[in-house]
Scaffold this active site. Structure first.
Site, PDB file in Angstrom:
ATOM      1  N   SER A  95       1.073  -1.158   0.009  1.00 38.98           N
ATOM      2  CA  SER A  95      -0.169  -0.105   0.022  1.00 38.98           C
ATOM      3  C   SER A  95       0.837   1.105  -0.086  1.00 38.98           C
ATOM      4  CB  SER A  95      -0.859  -0.265   1.244  1.00 38.98           C
ATOM      5  OG  SER A  95      -1.420   1.244   1.455  1.00 38.98           O
TER       6      SER A  95
ATOM      7  N   HIS B  64      -1.381  -1.459  -4.181  1.00 43.07           N
ATOM      8  CA  HIS B  64      -2.556  -0.831  -3.569  1.00 43.07           C
ATOM      9  C   HIS B  64      -2.559   0.669  -3.293  1.00 43.07           C
ATOM     10  CE1 HIS B  64      -6.023  -2.115  -1.069  1.00 43.07           C
ATOM     11  NE2 HIS B  64      -5.719  -0.997  -0.311  1.00 43.07           N
TER      12      HIS B  64
ATOM     13  N   ASP C  69      -4.767   3.464  -1.510  1.00 40.48           N
ATOM     14  CA  ASP C  69      -5.697   3.767  -0.859  1.00 40.48           C
ATOM     15  C   ASP C  69      -6.365   5.341  -1.027  1.00 40.48           C
ATOM     16  OD1 ASP C  69      -6.217   1.742   0.949  1.00 40.48           O
ATOM     17  OD2 ASP C  69      -4.038   1.882   1.441  1.00 40.48           O
TER      18      ASP C  69
ATOM     19  N   MET D 286      -9.129   7.993   0.179  1.00 37.73           N
ATOM     20  CA  MET D 286     -10.058   8.423   1.460  1.00 37.73           C
ATOM     21  C   MET D 286     -10.492   9.732   1.356  1.00 37.73           C
ATOM     22  SD  MET D 286      -7.769   6.767   4.421  1.00 37.73           S
ATOM     23  CE  MET D 286      -6.734   5.231   4.418  1.00 37.73           C
TER      24      MET D 286
ATOM     25  N   HIS E 115      -8.439   1.120  -4.005  1.00 40.87           N
ATOM     26  CA  HIS E 115      -9.354   0.816  -2.909  1.00 40.87           C
ATOM     27  C   HIS E 115      -9.900   2.051  -2.608  1.00 40.87           C
ATOM     28  CE1 HIS E 115      -9.638  -0.826   1.411  1.00 40.87           C
ATOM     29  NE2 HIS E 115     -11.072  -0.709   1.110  1.00 40.87           N
TER      30      HIS E 115
ATOM     31  N   MET F 255     -12.195   4.185  -0.252  1.00 38.09           N
ATOM     32  CA  MET F 255     -12.953   4.355   0.968  1.00 38.09           C
ATOM     33  C   MET F 255     -13.439   5.835   0.724  1.00 38.09           C
ATOM     34  SD  MET F 255     -10.010   2.614   3.128  1.00 38.09           S
ATOM     35  CE  MET F 255      -8.721   3.100   1.622  1.00 38.09           C
TER      36      MET F 255
ATOM     37  N   MET G 127     -11.567  -6.297   5.374  1.00 37.94           N
ATOM     38  CA  MET G 127     -10.542  -5.259   6.130  1.00 37.94           C
ATOM     39  C   MET G 127     -10.237  -6.065   7.500  1.00 37.94           C
ATOM     40  SD  MET G 127     -10.594  -2.098   4.287  1.00 37.94           S
ATOM     41  CE  MET G 127      -9.394  -1.695   5.729  1.00 37.94           C
TER      42      MET G 127
ATOM     43  N   ASP H 244      -6.725  -6.836   4.171  1.00 34.62           N
ATOM     44  CA  ASP H 244      -6.144  -5.389   4.030  1.00 34.62           C
ATOM     45  C   ASP H 244      -6.221  -4.726   5.562  1.00 34.62           C
ATOM     46  OD1 ASP H 244      -5.159  -2.865   3.684  1.00 34.62           O
ATOM     47  OD2 ASP H 244      -7.078  -2.422   2.275  1.00 34.62           O
TER      48      ASP H 244
HETATM   49  C1  DX5 Z   1      -6.688   1.155   5.825  1.00 40.89           C
HETATM   50  C2  DX5 Z   1      -6.032   1.024   4.335  1.00 40.89           C
HETATM   51  C3  DX5 Z   1      -5.063   0.000   4.357  1.00 40.89           C
HETATM   52  C4  DX5 Z   1      -3.747   0.329   5.022  1.00 40.89           C
HETATM   53  C5  DX5 Z   1      -2.811  -0.581   4.875  1.00 40.89           C
HETATM   54  O1  DX5 Z   1      -7.758   2.020   5.686  1.00 40.89           O
HETATM   55  O2  DX5 Z   1      -7.342   0.317   3.411  1.00 40.89           O
HETATM   56  O3  DX5 Z   1      -4.805  -0.447   2.989  1.00 40.89           O
HETATM   57  O4  DX5 Z   1      -3.288   1.578   4.327  1.00 40.89           O
HETATM   58  O5  DX5 Z   1      -1.537  -0.308   5.672  1.00 40.89           O
HETATM   59  P1  DX5 Z   1      -1.054  -1.177   6.952  1.00 40.89           P
HETATM   60  O6  DX5 Z   1      -0.424  -2.307   6.160  1.00 40.89           O
HETATM   61  O7  DX5 Z   1      -0.013  -0.074   7.618  1.00 40.89           O
HETATM   62  O8  DX5 Z   1      -2.248  -1.402   7.791  1.00 40.89           O
HETATM   63 ZN    ZN Z   2      -6.505  -0.460   1.548  1.00 42.09          ZN
END
Ligand code: DX5
Ligand code: ZN
Length: 223
Positions: free
Chosen positions: A7, A30, A32, A34, A63, A65, A134, A172
Site C-alpha cells: 500500500s 494498492h 488507498d 480516502m 481501494h 474508501m 478489512m 487489508d
Molecule cells: C486502511 C487501508 C489499508 C492500510 C494498509 O484504511 O485500507 O490499505 O493503509 O496499511 P497497513 O499495512 O499499514 O495497515
Molecule cells: Zn486499502
C-alpha cells in the site's frame, strides 16, 4: 502463489517513484483513496493514480474508501486503475456500481469493514473479481491487525470453494511477517501491506519475507 500488494499510503510521497521501484517483486500496487467522509482521513485522488500509471506497469489496485463512489469511478478508470474496489457500506446500489466499474473497463471489487458480514455481500459474490476483507477499521495505515476477523476470511474462502466462485480474497490492514502465515492459511489470495513494507529499512526484503512465510503456510495447507 500469494500476491503481495504494497500500500503506497505508507510510502514517501516526496519520493513515490523511488519507493515504487523498491517493491519491484510485488504483483500489485494498492492505492488507498480516502475522502474525509466515509473515513476521517483524506488521502489521494485520480491525479496520483495517473502519476503512478506513468512510472509502473504493475496492476493498480484502487481501494475507494469514499462516499458516493459512483461519481469517481470514471476518473479513476481514466487515470489508469486496473481494479476498482468500493465499500459495501458506502453503496446504495452495489450491483449497479459493479456494472459501472466494468463498463469503464476495470476489474471490480467489493470491500467490507471488520463488522460487516459476508452475508451482506453474498448477492454480489458471483459478480466481483475481488473481495477485500478489512482487518482494521478503514482510515489509517499502521494500525493493529484484528485477529477476530480471521474466521470471516475462512467463511468467505469456504463459500468461494463451495460455489466455485472466480474471485480473489484480499486481506487489508495490519498485515506483517508475524501474521501473514495465519492469514494465508485462512484463505487470502492477496495480502496488502503498507507500514510493514514501506516502514521497514529494506522494503524489498520485507516483501520477500512476507511472501515466503505466506507461501509456506499455503503449501503446508495443500499437502
Ligand atoms: C486502511 C487501508 C489499508 C492500510 C494498509 O484504511 O485500507 O490499505 O493503509 O496499511 P497497513 O499495512 O499499514 O495497515
Ligand atoms: Zn486499502
Amino acid at each position: 502463489m500469494i500476491k503481495i500488494a504494497p500500500s503506497i499510503l505508507s510510502a514517501d510521497f516526496s519520493n513515490l517513484g523511488r519507493d515504487v521501484t523498491k517493491v519491484k517483486e510485488a504483483e500489485w500496487i494498492h492505492v488507498d483513496v480516502m475522502d474525509g467522509h466515509f473515513v476521517p482521513n483524506i488521502t489521494i485522488g485520480p491525479f496520483i493514480v495517473k502519476a503512478l500509471r506513468k512510472i509502473t506497469d504493475k496492476f493498480l489496485d484502487v481501494h475507494l474508501m469514499i462516499e458516493n463512489p459512483e461519481k469517481y469511478v470514471e476518473s479513476f478508470a481514466e487515470a489508469g486503475a486496473d481494479l476498482i474496489t468500493v465499500h459495501a457500506e458506502a453503496c446504495k446500489n452495489l450491483e449497479g456500481l459493479i456494472e459501472l466499474i466494468r463498463k469503464n473497463n476495470c476489474k471490480a471489487g467489493v470491500s467490507i469493514k471488520p463488522k460487516t458480514g459476508v452475508k451482506d455481500i453474498e448477492s454480489v459474490l458471483d459478480k466481483v473479481d475481488l473481495v477485500i476483507v478489512m482487518t482494521v477499521e478503514p482510515g489509517f495505515g499502521g494500525q493493529k491487525f484484528m485477529p477476530e476477523v480471521v474466521p470471516k476470511i475462512r467463511e468467505l474462502k469456504s463459500l468461494v470453494n463451495k460455489r466455485n466462485l472466480p474471485l480473489e480474497i484480499e486481506v487489508d490492514g495490519g498485515v506483517n511477517r508475524d501474521n501473514c502465515s495465519e492469514i494465508a492459511e485462512a484463505g487470502a489470495d492477496v495480502l496488502v501491506a503498507g507500514s510493514a513494507i514501506f516502514g521497514s529499512e529494506n522494503p524489498a526484503n520485507e516483501l520477500r519475507e512476507i511472501r515466503e512465510r505466506a507461501d509456506k503456510a499455503l503449501n503446508k495447507n495443500s499437502k
